[in-house]
Structure formats: C-alpha cells, structure tokens
Design a protein around this motif. Structure first.
Motif, mmCIF file in Angstrom:
data_model
loop_
_atom_site.group_PDB
_atom_site.id
_atom_site.type_symbol
_atom_site.label_atom_id
_atom_site.label_comp_id
_atom_site.label_asym_id
_atom_site.label_seq_id
_atom_site.Cartn_x
_atom_site.Cartn_y
_atom_site.Cartn_z
ATOM 1 N N LEU A 176 0.817 -1.208 0.000
ATOM 2 C CA LEU A 176 0.000 0.000 0.000
ATOM 3 C C LEU A 176 0.854 1.264 0.000
ATOM 4 N N TRP A 177 2.099 1.105 0.409
ATOM 5 C CA TRP A 177 3.026 2.244 0.390
ATOM 6 C C TRP A 177 4.054 2.082 -0.725
ATOM 7 N N ARG A 178 3.687 1.324 -1.763
ATOM 8 C CA ARG A 178 4.568 1.102 -2.905
ATOM 9 C C ARG A 178 4.862 2.431 -3.595
ATOM 10 N N GLY A 179 6.127 2.673 -3.881
ATOM 11 C CA GLY A 179 6.508 3.912 -4.558
ATOM 12 C C GLY A 179 6.526 5.124 -3.658
ATOM 13 N N THR A 180 6.622 4.909 -2.343
ATOM 14 C CA THR A 180 6.591 6.044 -1.413
ATOM 15 C C THR A 180 7.755 7.001 -1.641
ATOM 16 N N LEU A 181 8.968 6.454 -1.802
ATOM 17 C CA LEU A 181 10.138 7.325 -1.968
ATOM 18 C C LEU A 181 10.047 8.186 -3.231
ATOM 19 N N PRO A 182 9.761 7.586 -4.423
ATOM 20 C CA PRO A 182 9.614 8.473 -5.582
ATOM 21 C C PRO A 182 8.435 9.424 -5.448
ATOM 22 N N ASN A 183 7.395 9.003 -4.730
ATOM 23 C CA ASN A 183 6.251 9.886 -4.547
ATOM 24 C C ASN A 183 6.586 11.034 -3.603
ATOM 25 N N ILE A 184 7.408 10.758 -2.582
ATOM 26 C CA ILE A 184 7.862 11.839 -1.700
ATOM 27 C C ILE A 184 8.691 12.827 -2.501
ATOM 28 N N ALA A 185 9.600 12.292 -3.340
ATOM 29 C CA ALA A 185 10.417 13.169 -4.181
ATOM 30 C C ALA A 185 9.534 13.989 -5.116
ATOM 31 N N ARG A 186 8.566 13.311 -5.735
ATOM 32 C CA ARG A 186 7.674 13.999 -6.665
ATOM 33 C C ARG A 186 6.885 15.095 -5.968
ATOM 34 N N ASN A 187 6.308 14.769 -4.824
ATOM 35 C CA ASN A 187 5.439 15.746 -4.167
ATOM 36 C C ASN A 187 6.202 16.838 -3.442
ATOM 37 N N ALA A 188 7.442 16.547 -3.027
ATOM 38 C CA ALA A 188 8.272 17.630 -2.502
ATOM 39 C C ALA A 188 8.549 18.630 -3.619
ATOM 40 N N ILE A 189 8.838 18.103 -4.818
ATOM 41 C CA ILE A 189 9.098 18.975 -5.965
ATOM 42 C C ILE A 189 7.828 19.720 -6.371
ATOM 43 N N ILE A 190 6.710 18.970 -6.456
ATOM 44 C CA ILE A 190 5.449 19.595 -6.863
ATOM 45 C C ILE A 190 5.003 20.631 -5.834
ATOM 46 N N ASN A 191 5.148 20.292 -4.560
ATOM 47 C CA ASN A 191 4.749 21.242 -3.526
ATOM 48 C C ASN A 191 5.527 22.539 -3.640
ATOM 49 N N CYS A 192 6.841 22.393 -3.880
ATOM 50 C CA CYS A 192 7.658 23.596 -4.049
ATOM 51 C C CYS A 192 7.273 24.314 -5.336
ATOM 52 N N GLY A 193 7.034 23.528 -6.403
ATOM 53 C CA GLY A 193 6.634 24.148 -7.661
ATOM 54 C C GLY A 193 5.287 24.827 -7.577
ATOM 55 N N GLU A 194 4.343 24.203 -6.893
ATOM 56 C CA GLU A 194 2.992 24.755 -6.790
ATOM 57 C C GLU A 194 2.891 25.843 -5.724
ATOM 58 N N LEU A 195 3.091 25.438 -4.474
ATOM 59 C CA LEU A 195 2.824 26.344 -3.358
ATOM 60 C C LEU A 195 3.791 27.515 -3.308
ATOM 61 N N VAL A 196 5.088 27.228 -3.465
ATOM 62 C CA VAL A 196 6.073 28.313 -3.390
ATOM 63 C C VAL A 196 5.913 29.253 -4.575
ATOM 64 N N THR A 197 5.709 28.694 -5.774
ATOM 65 C CA THR A 197 5.509 29.553 -6.945
ATOM 66 C C THR A 197 4.240 30.383 -6.797
ATOM 67 N N TYR A 198 3.156 29.746 -6.348
ATOM 68 C CA TYR A 198 1.910 30.484 -6.131
ATOM 69 C C TYR A 198 2.120 31.585 -5.084
ATOM 70 N N ASP A 199 2.792 31.218 -4.010
ATOM 71 C CA ASP A 199 3.067 32.172 -2.931
ATOM 72 C C ASP A 199 3.852 33.375 -3.461
ATOM 73 N N LEU A 200 4.919 33.098 -4.231
ATOM 74 C CA LEU A 200 5.778 34.173 -4.734
ATOM 75 C C LEU A 200 5.068 35.013 -5.793
#
Length: 334
Positions: A176-200
């Motif tokens: 159920l937690w298959r792919g957690t590490l790449p998903n953490i990497a993906r969502n850390a990147i997406i979160n920075c791309g989305e939230l930080v970019t939106y914020d700025l």
C-alpha cells in the motif's frame, strides 16, 4: 470574475485544513479525466518492448480521451475517482492546508519577510508528510486508472475497498506504500513548484498592484501568503481577488509540471508495476531510460500540464473562496 473579499479576521489553521481538502476534491472532479489520460500515456509501452507503431493505443490527450470513451465507455474517464477523492481529503488537506502554519513555524521570530529557503522547506515538509499519510489512496487510484483498459475478467479489483484489501493481502501492507520514496520526491518537488511559486507570484502581484488598477500604495510592505490579505486600516488595499489567484495558480501549475514530470512518470510506472517487475524505483527509472530514452521522462507532458495547470487554477481559486466563506460563516455558527 467576482469573488468574496478578504475578511478582516484571518482563517484558522483548521479552516485552511478543511478548505484545502474540499478544494482538492472540487479540482479533482473537474480535471480527473485529464489525470486518467496522463496515467494511460505514461504507462503505455512499458510492457510491449520493443515498442512498435502498431502497439500504440493512445495518441495525444484528445486521442486518449476519445479512445477511452469509444472502447470503455464514458465512465472509464472517472475510474478510480473514489480513491482520488479520498486522497485529496487527506493529501491536499495536509500539504496545502498546513503550508502556512509550517511556514510560520520555520520563520525566525521577528523576521519581517519570509525567505525563499523557508518557503521551500515548508513545501517539502508538508509534501512529505502528506505522502506518508495518503500513499495507499494514491496507489489504489493509479491502479484503477491504469486497469481500465483491461477486460472485466482481467481487472485485479472490483472496487476501492477490495483494492485496499487485495493489495494488503497479496503484496503485504508495504504494498500500500509502494513507490513512497519516488512519490515523496515527486510531491516535494510539486509542492515547491505549486505552493512556493503560487506564494511568490501572488506576493509579486499584490506588491506591484498589477491586478488592481488603483494608484494607491496600500498593501506595499505586506508579505502575502496563501491566506487572504488584511490591509491596514485607511490604506488602499490591493485586490487579493480571483484574477490574481488565477494568474498565480496558472504559473504555479506550469512550473510544477516542468520540474515534476520525470519523477511523476517513474512514480506512475512503479506503482502500476506487477510484483517483482522492478526491484526499486531506480531500476524502474533505468529501464525507462534504456527503453525510451530521456524523452520517456516527459511522456504524457501535455495532459500533465493540462491537468495540473487546470487543477491548480480550480484548486487555488476554490481554496481562497472556501476560506473566506468559512470565516464569514463562523459568526453565524457561533
């Protein structure tokens, strides 16, 4: 484009948490077919190696959507929606709803401005925590979206609950937690791309008064965040409004798609893989590069951008308005 004005009282952390989950669900309902098309394009060709022209089922976004409707019915566009909504209620609530609170936690006391490093750290933190909590819903969503092309007898799961049970039984709880590490990497990147970019971007738009059409200097010196702005009394406030949110969200969606597509492709293939097909996410990445080259990392980029760009616009506009609605409704509920 008319929306609620920024309230005088800021929303609480609980309001942001609930608003983010609801906004994520609204965005998913509007853009889920594009997400399904993206998944189909990303996994296409991973089994039929070497790939030939005749083996390509889906061509482009519209071609994928029309092929799915023609061969599987319109309902296939929303295959996995239940898991998708479950994911947003837990995932978006954490990574988006808690972003402002975590950012304030990381901001040094007495600091007038929130630095880039603080914003990035807050985005990475909420993204990683959200994945750790909501990963099973993401695995089930991807499995349903990918299996829609199979015949009824070949499909692995009869429903969402059955999918959770079957994965846990056949692959263990770790499945159920298959792919957690790449998903953490993906969502850390997406979160920075989305939230930080939106914020700025929102910060820049409000500071420069680009969306106001007014000459007043009100709002300069403020540090906008994802929460509504509160101008000082007597000043001419910048219009923290829907056009501002739309522009900032569109830019955030494009930035997030560019930086996150390679990780997203690997995550999707690894989550959808049969047990033992790949040893880990790295072997999945290497197999993809050997089979399809670097271009394979941007497979499904157009539907990814169409989906993520539109998702960001719907989500952030809904998020801002839901927060303001809850603040206005709080006195009536008290």
């Amino acid at each position: 484009m008319v929306g609620l004005k920024p309230p005088e009282v800021p929303p609480t952390a609980a309001m942001k948490f609930v608003s983010a989950g609801m906004a994520g669900c609204i965005a998913d309902l509007c853009t889920f077919p594009l997400d399904t098309a993206k998944v189909r394009l990303q996994i296409q060709g991973e089994v039929r190696i070497p790939r030939t022209i005749s083996s390509v089922e889906y061509r482009g976004v519209l071609g994928t959507l029309s092929t799915m409707v023609r061969t599987e019915g319109a309902r296939s566009l929303y295959s996995g929606l239940a898991a998708g909504l479950q994911r947003q209620m837990s995932f978006a609530s954490i990574r988006i709803g808690l972003y402002d609170s975590v950012k304030q936690l990381y901001t040094p006391k007495g600091a007038e401005n929130t630095g880039m490093a603080t914003r990035l750290l807050a985005g990475c933190t909420t993204g990683a925590v959200a994945v750790a909590c909501a990963q099973p819903t993401d695995v089930v969503k991807v499995r349903f979206q990918a299996s829609g092309a199979l015949s009824d007898s070949a499909r692995r799961y009869s429903g969402t609950v059955d999918a959770y049970r079957t994965i846990a039984r056949e692959e263990g709880v770790r499945g159920l937690w298959r792919g957690t590490l790449p998903n953490i990497a993906r969502n850390a990147i997406i979160n920075c791309g989305e939230l930080v970019t939106y914020d700025l971007l929102k910060d820049a738009l409000l500071r420069a008064q680009l969306m106001t059409g007014e000459d007043g200097a009100g709002g300069r010196g403020q540090v906008p965040s994802l929460s509504p702005q509160h101008p000082t009394p007597g000043s001419s406030p910048p219009l923290d409004n829907i056009p501002c949110h739309f522009v900032a969200a569109f830019g955030a969606g494009f930035c997030a798609t560019v930086v996150a597509s390679p990780v997203d492709v690997v995550k999707t293939r690894y989550m959808n893989a049969s047990p033992g097909q790949y040893r880990n996410a790295l072997s999945c990445l290497l197999a993809l590069l050997m089979q399809e080259g670097p271009a394979g990392l941007y497979k499904g980029f157009v539907p990814s951008f169409l989906r993520l760009g539109s998702w960001n616009v719907v989500m952030f506009v809904s998020y801002e308005q839901l927060q303001r609605t809850m603040v206005l409704a709080r006195p009536a509920l008290a």
